[in-house]
Design an enzyme around this catalytic site. Structure first.
Site, mmCIF file in Angstrom:
data_model
loop_
_atom_site.group_PDB
_atom_site.id
_atom_site.type_symbol
_atom_site.label_atom_id
_atom_site.label_comp_id
_atom_site.label_asym_id
_atom_site.label_seq_id
_atom_site.Cartn_x
_atom_site.Cartn_y
_atom_site.Cartn_z
ATOM 1 N N HIS A 138 41.980 45.184 42.167
ATOM 2 C CA HIS A 138 40.622 44.727 41.876
ATOM 3 C C HIS A 138 39.553 45.675 42.420
ATOM 4 C CE1 HIS A 138 40.813 42.907 46.004
ATOM 5 N NE2 HIS A 138 39.513 43.164 45.981
ATOM 6 N N ASP A 178 48.228 42.931 42.925
ATOM 7 C CA ASP A 178 46.893 43.426 43.260
ATOM 8 C C ASP A 178 46.971 44.778 43.966
ATOM 9 O OD1 ASP A 178 44.126 43.367 43.294
ATOM 10 O OD2 ASP A 178 44.027 42.329 45.231
ATOM 11 N N SER A 186 38.858 45.381 51.359
ATOM 12 C CA SER A 186 39.980 45.310 50.424
ATOM 13 C C SER A 186 40.546 46.700 50.157
ATOM 14 C CB SER A 186 39.533 44.679 49.100
ATOM 15 O OG SER A 186 39.247 43.315 49.264
#
Length: 475
Positions: free
Chosen positions: A203, A233, A316
């Site tokens: 993402h 992910d 992230s």
């Protein structure tokens, strides 16, 4: 029975004083001369009675008024007394010590064998306890609160990522586009003769028009997508070494991947990432939970490491490290979100490593022009997690129909197939397929994995697909 005190005195002009004390058994005479010294004379009478009668007589003072003043006692007298007292103290202390030693030696002569055994047993128990305490001390783990050495070691392998993308919105039938940017993090995990390989979250890099990577020395370079896996992910991007200066090449390093299988609850961890896009920052905490099952936004489910180390937007794709500086997880703010404080999540590195290794082997791709994007030729329908559970179907893209003469028809894709992978990248939604196709041009050949129903169950089949061009009616 009764005690009577008689006192009589007279002054005769001098300072000689005479006192007589009479009692039952004792007669005492005291004389004080004019120099301040006191003379005592005491006699004891064997024939004294016990009538308790006491008589005390004191003579007066005789002499003229021009008497010589009384002399005071010299200070030397006090010093001599003090020295005598000290000497007596030392003398008696010496004899007391000799006596104590003699008593100790004397009592030792009467020590029995039973007493000796008791003493030996106590000594043995003390030795055993001392040994056990030493062994316990060696098993104690001391945690150093200063993590600066670990951070200094691993920071050269950390990068910041900026995803520049185009945001499209439809307002009252009018389509508007706007350039946007999002921040994330990455970890340098490999290096080839031509490329520097960086792992991050899917993402973080998806839908990017351009990806800008910032290294520890502040230099920047453009990155290209190597491979994507939306289910886990994960993503691997590549930076050409030709785009890096020698100073940057010398400043960076490749991270060491550890094992998340060896983690324990309460074990200290460190999180590093580009929090809020401000640049690399460090937080620390502990392992709060292991194998925490979480359902992602796309409906896929995975197990993750839970930590109380702060993982904020921008973290992230960054590293979760153990105290040896090894990567034991890849942080993802999207998993936990911001609803609860002190609950961050990371993808276990043991689960991620095989996928990362596969993505690193992919061909590095850049986005192609919109009119050059390859075409499959199917009518798709998403199989969401809810539909999957209700009808016991694999998640992916359900093929409602296949266009005649299309790339899909030529590859052997059939109605009822469910596409689950495209060139190795997991496909769980139509959005995943569209985003992946942005990197493939007309004429590119890829391997497509479909799940085909056979005899009441789905069988995995791999097909070779060569992308065609979009019909003029759809351009």
């Amino acid at each position: 029975m009764y005690e009577n005190d008689n006192f009589s005195g007279y002054g005769t002009g001098n300072e000689n004083t005479t006192g007589t004390f009479s009692g039952a058994d004792l007669n005492e005479t005291r004389t004080e001369n004019s120099y301040g010294y006191e003379n005592h004379s005491t006699t004891q009478s064997a024939a004294g009675s016990n009538n308790g009668y006491t008589t005390y007589q004191m003579g007066g003072t005789t002499g003229s008024n021009n008497t010589e003043p009384k002399k005071t006692q010299k200070h030397g007298g006090y010093f001599r007394k003090a020295m005598v007292s000290v000497s007596l103290g030392l003398f008696f202390g010496l004899f007391a010590g000799i006596g104590f030693y003699a008593v100790q030696q004397g009592t030792g002569m009467f020590t029995t064998s039973t007493d000796t055994a008791v003493v030996d047993e106590i000594a043995s128990e003390a030795t055993t306890e001392s040994t056990q305490s030493a062994q316990l001390a060696t098993n104690v783990t001391y945690v150093e609160s200063d993590v600066s050495n670990v951070v200094e070691k691993v920071m050269p392998a950390m990068v910041s990522i900026v995803n520049n993308f185009t945001e499209t919105a439809n307002v009252f039938g009018q389509q508007y586009t706007q350039e946007e940017a999002a921040s994330g993090s990455g970890i340098i995990v490999g290096k080839t003769d031509d490329e520097l390989l960086i792992v991050s979250n899917n993402h973080v890099v998806e839908s990017a028009d351009t990806l800008t990577v910032t290294f520890i020395d502040g230099s920047e370079a453009q990155a290209q997508v190597k491979g994507l896996d939306s289910d886990m992910d994960l993503a691997v991007i590549a930076v050409s070494l030709n785009d890096l200066s020698d100073d940057t090449k010398n400043a960076i390093t490749v991270a060491t991947l550890g094992s998340s299988d060896d983690l324990k609850l309460g074990e200290p961890v460190i999180a590093i990432g580009n929090a809020l896009g401000y640049g690399q920052s460090v937080t620390n905490g502990i392992v709060s939970a292991l194998n925490r099952e979480i359902t992602l936004e796309n409906g896929s489910t995975g197990t993750f490491i839970q930590t109380n180390a702060a993982i904020n937007p921008g973290n992230s794709g960054g590293a979760l490290l153990n105290m040896n500086g090894e990567v034991i997880g890849i942080n993802s703010n999207k998993i936990g979100g911001t609803a609860v404080e002190g609950m961050g999540y990371a993808i276990p590195i043991t689960s991620a490593s095989p996928i990362i290794a596969d993505l690193m082997e992919r061909q590095t791709r850049t986005k192609v022009a919109e009119d050059e994007v390859g075409y499959i030729g199917i009518s798709p329908q998403e199989v969401t997690s809810q539909i999957s559970q209700m009808y016991n179907m694999p998640e992916g893209i359900y093929v409602l129909s296949v266009e005649e003469g299309s790339a899909a028809a030529n590859a052997g894709i059939m109605k009822g197939d469910i596409i689950t992978k495209f060139d190795g990248s997991s496909i769980s939604s139509y959005s995943d397929l569209q985003k992946t196709l942005q990197y493939y041009a007309v004429g590119d050949s890829v391997t497509v994995t479909v799940q085909r129903p056979q005899n009441g169950e789905y069988v995995s089949i791999e097909l070779n697909l060569t992308l065609g061009s979009r019909p003029a009616s759809q351009k």
